[in-house]
Design a protein around this motif. Structure first.
Motif, PDB file in Angstrom:
ATOM      1  N   GLY A 113       0.848  -1.193   0.000  1.00 16.14           N
ATOM      2  CA  GLY A 113       0.000   0.000   0.000  1.00 16.14           C
ATOM      3  C   GLY A 113       0.878   1.235   0.000  1.00 16.14           C
ATOM      4  N   ILE A 114       0.769   2.032  -1.061  1.00 17.98           N
ATOM      5  CA  ILE A 114       1.564   3.262  -1.137  1.00 17.98           C
ATOM      6  C   ILE A 114       0.630   4.403  -0.762  1.00 17.98           C
ATOM      7  N   GLY A 115       0.858   5.022   0.396  1.00 21.03           N
ATOM      8  CA  GLY A 115      -0.106   6.014   0.856  1.00 21.03           C
ATOM      9  C   GLY A 115       0.475   6.978   1.864  1.00 21.03           C
ATOM     10  N   GLY A 116      -0.319   8.001   2.164  1.00 20.66           N
ATOM     11  CA  GLY A 116       0.048   8.960   3.198  1.00 20.66           C
ATOM     12  C   GLY A 116      -0.458   8.489   4.557  1.00 20.66           C
ATOM     13  N   ASP A 117      -0.457   9.388   5.526  1.00 20.31           N
ATOM     14  CA  ASP A 117      -0.859   9.017   6.886  1.00 20.31           C
ATOM     15  C   ASP A 117      -2.289   8.474   6.934  1.00 20.31           C
TER      16      ASP A 117
END
Ligand SMILES: Nc1ncnc2c1ncn2[C@@H]1O[C@H](COP(=O)(O)OP(=O)(O)OP(=O)(O)O)[C@@H](O)[C@H]1O
Ligand SMILES: O=P(O)(O)OC[C@H]1O[C@](O)(CO)[C@@H](O)[C@@H]1O
Ligand SMILES: [Mg+2]
Length: 360
Positions: A113-117
Motif C-alpha cells: 500500500g503506497i499512501g500517506g498518513d
C-alpha cells in the motif's frame, strides 16, 4: 517447488510525482528476482471493493516506460473511507469486509500500500481486521508521515514551489509588490519551509509557528530601508487567521478543502502596510509533473525494499528513508504521531539565522 507468490500493489490518497517509480521497481524486484506475479489494483481500496475486483497484471514490460510519468498508472482516491463509506442514497456503510474479500478473491499473498498518513491508517485497520499481509510505502507531498525523512512526492512539490518563487522574484521587483505564494501541505509547513529557503523568500509562514501581522509589516519596512523594493511571502495552506481559524473553501457538493489564507493575508498586509499585494495559489500544480531524480531514486529503493519485506515475511511494516538508508518500522509507529515541522529543525534555524521572517 513452492507456488510463486501473487502480490497486489495500490496507490491511495492524493496523487503525487514518483508513485510510478515505486510501482515499477516493485514489479522489477517481484517478477525479476523472485518470479512472483504482481496485480495492480485500481483506485486504491475501491478496486478491491468492486466485483470482480478491479485489478490488472503488471509485468516488467508494462511498467518499464512509466518511470518519468507523473501521477499513478493505477489511479487513486482520497475519498470514501471504507469504514464509513458514503452511499448513493446518503447513508454511510462499513464496507471493510468487501475489501478484505476482494484481497482473497484476487488470491493475494501480500499487499503493498503506497499512501500517506490517512491511507496507511485505513489500510492497516483493514489488514488487522482481515489478517492481511500488508507492507506500506510512504508517499505524500505534505511529508507528514512519521519515522521517515522523506515521503514520495515531497521533493518534486518543493522543486515546483521553489521554481514558482524564482519566477515571482522578477515580477515582484518590477512592480515593487509584496507577492504571496500559498502552497499545500495539509497541517504541516514542510513545503513552505523548504521552498521558502530554496526560493529566497523574505517571509515564511508555517502552521507550526504562530505569526503576527506586525512582524510581517516590520519585515517589509526593513526590506525597504535596505533598498529592496519588494517582498516574497510563502504561506502554508493551514496557517491560521488572526482569529485562529484555518481558511477553507467549500465547493457546490459541500466538500471543504484548505485554502484562502494567501488572499486573507494579502488584504491584511496591504491594509496595515500600504504595500500593493498579489497572490498566487499554487494548488495541484505541486502534485503534477515529471518526478524529480530524488523521487525516482527513493521511489526505486522503496519499491525494492517493500518487496524484500514480503520475501522476508515482515508484514505490518512501512519502509523508511533515514540517513541515506532504507529501513522499516511498524506502520503503527509511523502513523502514531503527525509529523509537522520541528521548530528546532536545522532549516528553521537556518531561516532565522539568515534574517528570514518566520512571522513571530
Ligand atoms: N482508501 C481510501 N479510501 C477512502 N479515503 C481514503 C483512502 N485512503 C485515504 N483516504 C482519505 O484520504 C485522505 C488523505 O489520505 P493520505 O493521507 O493517505 O494521502 P496524502 O498523500 O497525505 O494526501 P491527501 O492527504 O490529500 O490524500 C484521508 O482523509 C483519508 O481518510
Ligand atoms: O486533491 P484534493 O482532494 O484537492 O486534496 C488536496 C490536499 O491533498 C494534498 O495535496 C496532499 O495531502 C494536500 O496538500 C492538500 O491539502
Ligand atoms: Mg495525508
Amino acid at each position: 517447488m513452492a507456488k510463486p507468490k501473487r502480490i497486489g500493489i495500490l496507490t491511495s490518497g492524493g496523487d503525487c510525482a514518483g508513485l510510478n517509480a515505486v510501482i515499477r521497481a516493485a514489479v522489477y524486484r517481484a517478477q525479476g528476482t523472485y518470479g512472483w506475479e504482481v496485480m495492480g489494483i485500481r483506485q486504491a481500496t475501491h478496486g478491491l471493493m468492486m466485483r470482480p475486483p478491479s485489478a490488472t497484471p503488471l509485468t516488467i514490460e508494462k511498467v518499464d516506460p512509466i518511470l518519468t510519468a507523473g501521477g499513478t498508472i493505477l489511479g487513486t482516491t482520497n475519498k470514501g473511507d471504507p469504514f464509513a463509506f458514503p452511499m448513493a442514497d446518503g447513508s454511510v456503510q462499513d464496507r471493510s469486509q468487501e475489501i478484505i474479500d476482494g484481497y482473497h478473491e484476487l488470491g493475494l499473498d501480500a499487499l503493498i500500500g503506497i499512501g500517506g498518513d490517512g491511507s496507511l491508517a485505513i489500510l492497516r485497520r483493514l489488514a488487522v481486521q482481515g489478517n492481511l499481509n500488508l507492507v506500506g510505502v510512504p508517499k505524500t507531498i505534505d511529508n507528514d508521515v512519521g519515522s521517515t525523512d522523506l515521503s514520495i512526492g515531497f521533493d518534486t512539490a518543493v522543486n515546483i514551489a521553489t521554481e514558482a518563487l524564482d519566477r515571482l522574484h522578477f515580477t515582484a521587483a518590477s512592480h515593487s509588490r509584496v507577492m504571496i505564494l500559498e502552497v499545500m501541505g495539509r497541517d504541516a509547513g514542510h513545503i513552505a519551509l523548504h521552498a521558502g529557503i530554496a526560493g529566497g523568500a523574505d517571509v515564511i509562514l508555517i502552521p507550526e509557528i504562530p505569526y503576527s501581522l506586525d512582524s510581517i509589516c516590520q519585515k517589509i519596512e526593513d526590506l525597504q530601508e535596505q533598498g529592496k523594493n519588494y517582498c516574497l511571502v510563502i504561506v502554508a495552506e493551514a496557517v491560521r487567521t488572526g482569529a485562529g481559524e484555518t481558511m477553507m473553501t467549500t465547493n457546490q457538493l459541500g466538500q471543504s478543502r484548505l485554502g484562502g489564507i494567501g488572499h486573507y493575508l494579502a488584504d491584511r498586509i496591504s491594509e496595515a502596510s500600504g504595500a500593493e499585494t498579489r497572490v498566487t495559489v499554487l494548488g495541484h500544480i505541486q502534485r503534477g509533473g515529471t518526478p524529480s531524480s530524488v523521487e525516482r531514486l527513493i521511489g526505486s529503493a522503496f519499491g525494492v525494499a517493500a518487496v524484500d519485506l514480503i520475501a522476508d515475511g515482515k508484514f505490518d511494516q512501512m519502509v523508511t528513508w533515514r540517513n541515506r538508508h532504507v529501513e522499516s518500522v511498524p506502520i503503527a509507529e509511523a502513523i502514531a504521531q503527525y509529523k509537522g515541522v520541528d521548530t528546532n529543525d536545522i532549516l528553521v534555524k537556518t531561516a532565522r539565522s539568515m534574517g528570514i521572517c518566520l512571522g513571530d
